[in-house]
Design a protein around this motif. Sequence first.
Motif, PDB file in Angstrom:
ATOM      1  N   TRP B  42       0.823  -1.212   0.000  1.00  0.00           N
ATOM      2  CA  TRP B  42       0.000   0.000   0.000  1.00  0.00           C
ATOM      3  C   TRP B  42       0.858   1.263   0.000  1.00  0.00           C
ATOM      4  O   TRP B  42       0.545   2.227  -0.686  1.00  0.00           O
ATOM      5  CB  TRP B  42      -0.933   0.004   1.227  1.00  0.00           C
ATOM      6  CG  TRP B  42      -1.992  -1.042   1.159  1.00  0.00           C
ATOM      7  CD1 TRP B  42      -2.379  -1.727   0.040  1.00  0.00           C
ATOM      8  CD2 TRP B  42      -2.794  -1.531   2.225  1.00  0.00           C
ATOM      9  NE1 TRP B  42      -3.378  -2.617   0.358  1.00  0.00           N
ATOM     10  CE2 TRP B  42      -3.657  -2.519   1.699  1.00  0.00           C
ATOM     11  CE3 TRP B  42      -2.878  -1.245   3.581  1.00  0.00           C
ATOM     12  CZ2 TRP B  42      -4.579  -3.212   2.459  1.00  0.00           C
ATOM     13  CZ3 TRP B  42      -3.797  -1.926   4.358  1.00  0.00           C
ATOM     14  CH2 TRP B  42      -4.640  -2.900   3.802  1.00  0.00           C
ATOM     15  N   THR B  45       1.869   1.892  -3.282  1.00  0.00           N
ATOM     16  CA  THR B  45       0.783   2.338  -4.163  1.00  0.00           C
ATOM     17  C   THR B  45       0.615   3.849  -4.152  1.00  0.00           C
ATOM     18  O   THR B  45       0.332   4.461  -5.169  1.00  0.00           O
ATOM     19  CB  THR B  45      -0.535   1.663  -3.737  1.00  0.00           C
ATOM     20  OG1 THR B  45      -0.391   0.262  -3.908  1.00  0.00           O
ATOM     21  CG2 THR B  45      -1.696   2.145  -4.567  1.00  0.00           C
ATOM     22  N   HIS B  46       0.754   4.442  -2.959  1.00  0.00           N
ATOM     23  CA  HIS B  46       0.496   5.889  -2.913  1.00  0.00           C
ATOM     24  C   HIS B  46       1.766   6.720  -2.697  1.00  0.00           C
ATOM     25  O   HIS B  46       1.719   7.799  -2.122  1.00  0.00           O
ATOM     26  CB  HIS B  46      -0.574   6.213  -1.857  1.00  0.00           C
ATOM     27  CG  HIS B  46      -0.230   5.835  -0.456  1.00  0.00           C
ATOM     28  ND1 HIS B  46       0.666   6.542   0.303  1.00  0.00           N
ATOM     29  CD2 HIS B  46      -0.661   4.832   0.327  1.00  0.00           C
ATOM     30  CE1 HIS B  46       0.754   5.988   1.492  1.00  0.00           C
ATOM     31  NE2 HIS B  46      -0.028   4.939   1.537  1.00  0.00           N
ATOM     32  N   GLU B  48       4.658   9.058  -4.082  1.00  0.00           N
ATOM     33  CA  GLU B  48       4.847   9.945  -5.226  1.00  0.00           C
ATOM     34  C   GLU B  48       6.224   9.721  -5.852  1.00  0.00           C
ATOM     35  O   GLU B  48       7.167   9.313  -5.171  1.00  0.00           O
ATOM     36  CB  GLU B  48       4.689  11.402  -4.777  1.00  0.00           C
ATOM     37  CG  GLU B  48       3.280  11.711  -4.319  1.00  0.00           C
ATOM     38  CD  GLU B  48       3.124  13.128  -3.838  1.00  0.00           C
ATOM     39  OE1 GLU B  48       4.145  13.837  -3.781  1.00  0.00           O
ATOM     40  OE2 GLU B  48       1.991  13.506  -3.510  1.00  0.00           O
ATOM     41  N   PRO B  49       6.341   9.987  -7.157  1.00  0.00           N
ATOM     42  CA  PRO B  49       7.614   9.739  -7.855  1.00  0.00           C
ATOM     43  C   PRO B  49       8.821  10.405  -7.198  1.00  0.00           C
ATOM     44  O   PRO B  49       9.908   9.823  -7.151  1.00  0.00           O
ATOM     45  CB  PRO B  49       7.349  10.312  -9.250  1.00  0.00           C
ATOM     46  CG  PRO B  49       5.882  10.171  -9.435  1.00  0.00           C
ATOM     47  CD  PRO B  49       5.273  10.401  -8.083  1.00  0.00           C
ATOM     48  N   ALA B  50       8.634  11.634  -6.684  1.00  0.00           N
ATOM     49  CA  ALA B  50       9.767  12.323  -6.061  1.00  0.00           C
ATOM     50  C   ALA B  50      10.253  11.544  -4.834  1.00  0.00           C
ATOM     51  O   ALA B  50      11.462  11.457  -4.569  1.00  0.00           O
ATOM     52  CB  ALA B  50       9.354  13.739  -5.674  1.00  0.00           C
ATOM     53  N   MET B  52      10.005   8.336  -4.475  1.00  0.00           N
ATOM     54  CA  MET B  52      10.695   7.128  -4.962  1.00  0.00           C
ATOM     55  C   MET B  52      12.160   7.417  -5.276  1.00  0.00           C
ATOM     56  O   MET B  52      13.046   6.631  -4.942  1.00  0.00           O
ATOM     57  CB  MET B  52      10.002   6.610  -6.229  1.00  0.00           C
ATOM     58  CG  MET B  52       8.605   6.092  -6.021  1.00  0.00           C
ATOM     59  SD  MET B  52       7.982   5.416  -7.573  1.00  0.00           S
ATOM     60  CE  MET B  52       6.225   5.617  -7.351  1.00  0.00           C
ATOM     61  N   PRO B 113      -1.242  -0.009 -12.399  1.00  0.00           N
ATOM     62  CA  PRO B 113      -0.676   1.223 -12.977  1.00  0.00           C
ATOM     63  C   PRO B 113       0.839   1.302 -12.757  1.00  0.00           C
ATOM     64  O   PRO B 113       1.357   0.770 -11.777  1.00  0.00           O
ATOM     65  CB  PRO B 113      -1.392   2.331 -12.195  1.00  0.00           C
ATOM     66  CG  PRO B 113      -2.621   1.711 -11.659  1.00  0.00           C
ATOM     67  CD  PRO B 113      -2.290   0.278 -11.410  1.00  0.00           C
ATOM     68  N   LEU B 114       1.504   1.982 -13.669  1.00  0.00           N
ATOM     69  CA  LEU B 114       2.967   2.044 -13.643  1.00  0.00           C
ATOM     70  C   LEU B 114       3.486   2.637 -12.330  1.00  0.00           C
ATOM     71  O   LEU B 114       4.433   2.109 -11.723  1.00  0.00           O
ATOM     72  CB  LEU B 114       3.448   2.874 -14.833  1.00  0.00           C
ATOM     73  CG  LEU B 114       4.962   3.001 -14.989  1.00  0.00           C
ATOM     74  CD1 LEU B 114       5.610   1.637 -15.146  1.00  0.00           C
ATOM     75  CD2 LEU B 114       5.298   3.895 -16.185  1.00  0.00           C
ATOM     76  N   THR B 115       2.858   3.724 -11.865  1.00  0.00           N
ATOM     77  CA  THR B 115       3.334   4.365 -10.637  1.00  0.00           C
ATOM     78  C   THR B 115       3.222   3.410  -9.458  1.00  0.00           C
ATOM     79  O   THR B 115       4.136   3.323  -8.624  1.00  0.00           O
ATOM     80  CB  THR B 115       2.514   5.644 -10.350  1.00  0.00           C
ATOM     81  OG1 THR B 115       2.458   6.428 -11.533  1.00  0.00           O
ATOM     82  CG2 THR B 115       3.145   6.459  -9.239  1.00  0.00           C
ATOM     83  N   SER B 116       2.097   2.687  -9.371  1.00  0.00           N
ATOM     84  CA  SER B 116       1.916   1.722  -8.284  1.00  0.00           C
ATOM     85  C   SER B 116       2.965   0.624  -8.363  1.00  0.00           C
ATOM     86  O   SER B 116       3.545   0.222  -7.349  1.00  0.00           O
ATOM     87  CB  SER B 116       0.531   1.080  -8.349  1.00  0.00           C
ATOM     88  OG  SER B 116      -0.445   2.002  -8.033  1.00  0.00           O
ATOM     89  N   LEU B 118       5.941   0.687  -9.735  1.00  0.00           N
ATOM     90  CA  LEU B 118       7.271   1.191  -9.365  1.00  0.00           C
ATOM     91  C   LEU B 118       7.369   1.366  -7.840  1.00  0.00           C
ATOM     92  O   LEU B 118       8.380   0.997  -7.229  1.00  0.00           O
ATOM     93  CB  LEU B 118       7.528   2.533 -10.059  1.00  0.00           C
ATOM     94  CG  LEU B 118       7.780   2.472 -11.557  1.00  0.00           C
ATOM     95  CD1 LEU B 118       7.742   3.870 -12.169  1.00  0.00           C
ATOM     96  CD2 LEU B 118       9.122   1.814 -11.850  1.00  0.00           C
ATOM     97  N   LEU B 122       9.917  -0.701  -5.496  1.00  0.00           N
ATOM     98  CA  LEU B 122      10.992   0.023  -4.803  1.00  0.00           C
ATOM     99  C   LEU B 122      10.939  -0.201  -3.294  1.00  0.00           C
ATOM    100  O   LEU B 122      11.958  -0.470  -2.660  1.00  0.00           O
ATOM    101  CB  LEU B 122      10.905   1.516  -5.115  1.00  0.00           C
ATOM    102  CG  LEU B 122      11.475   1.922  -6.474  1.00  0.00           C
ATOM    103  CD1 LEU B 122      11.392   3.418  -6.655  1.00  0.00           C
ATOM    104  CD2 LEU B 122      12.939   1.490  -6.589  1.00  0.00           C
TER     105      LEU B 122
END
Lengths: 124, 302
Positions: B42, B45-46, B48-50, B52, B113-116, B118, B122
């Motif tokens: 989870w 999942t939430h 943010e890219p920054a 990561m 989804p891609l962001t989730s 990644l 990570l």
Amino acid sequence: MSDDRTPAERVTLGVSTLVLAAVVGLIAFQLPGQDVPPLPSANVVEIRSVDERFHVVVDVTNDGGQTAANVQVTGELEIAGEVSSGEQTIDFLAGDEHMRLTFVFDDDPEDGDLTVGVSSFTVP
Amino acid sequence: MSTAPMSVDEGPWRTEAVEIIRAASGGLLFGVPLLYTMEVWWVGTHTEPAQMLTLLVLLALPLLALNMTAGFRSTRDVRLRDALADTVEAIAIGIVVTAFVLVMLRELRTTTPLTSSLGKVLYESVPFCLGVGVARHLLTGNPALTDDDGGSAGGGDLADVDGPRGVDDTKALDSSLADLGATILGATFIGLSIAPTDEVPMIASTMGPAWQLVVVAISLATSYAIVFVAGFARQDHRHAQSGIFQRPGAETVVTYLAALIIAALLLWVFQRGVHPPADLLSRTIVLGFPAAIGGAVGRLAL
């Protein structure tokens, strides 16, 4: 790069660098979308008759960029003034993510007014 | 790493493959409990890219320190550029293997989804990568161990440890029972922390019979890789052991069955899915993966 590295070690390092670069690139690609607020919505995709009951399959999606949390989805069926309803919660729904939910009613939704929708959510 | 001694009978490609398998094995030993933790999914999942990117940088720092002192290679890195190279490799191995396990656990799918994806990979790869960073030290207990002084010694030295190869039946039976006991202890140790959680039934509910067979195959391959390929402590000792199921293939299968029995028992103890039988089987297979890893570690460590 050290000259005494074996060809096998060079291949490992090369592939590893590519993997890491691809991951960093994909993350950087996502950066512009992170300021778009969540926009969850629910739509009926299928109604099935199962054992004299009716399964209403709902697709919930988030068209925003940020993740929505505690997404409350309600389904209401009104027939001749009588309302039956159900409620479900999705813990997390990321941007562009789809989730399938099923509401179960005793009566045929075709005989009344069926309403499904997102009633609330939070931003984690 | 560049000063790693090569075994006479092993080419550089085979040596490199063993080093990578060692890295993946060390990561699995360290990271498997968190791979079964939904809160980490989870968080991923939430994220943010920054965040990561920040996480990647924060992960690289301790990994660099580990690669200066421990690492997954047969020899300790002494030069900064070698440690930097190993850090890049450790993160890449962590990301690839973590993603592979998350696909196996049905937490990563084509619809994720891609962001989730990644974020999940990570966050899950953090303990995994740290496990890669201490892979050599994890079970040998000797961070300075090299191939010359421990990993791939010739078979002649083993006689000093094991005695003559033609051991009697009693000794062979003792050796087999010791392996079973160690598998049971290791499987219980790892399985105990995962069996009571909701993740096991949650993951099992997403798997059909074909997928369960895939998990069985991956569990067997992982167990074999840790014990007979990764070059951890006593690996050559294990190759030379005699006993009723001491051949690598037979030992892997028998100890995996023992790990499955432990997994089923733990699920029964914690009342997690005894009925119907189909549920018990799928949940046992799901818990059997970390239990098999625990069993493999147990056989090497005890």
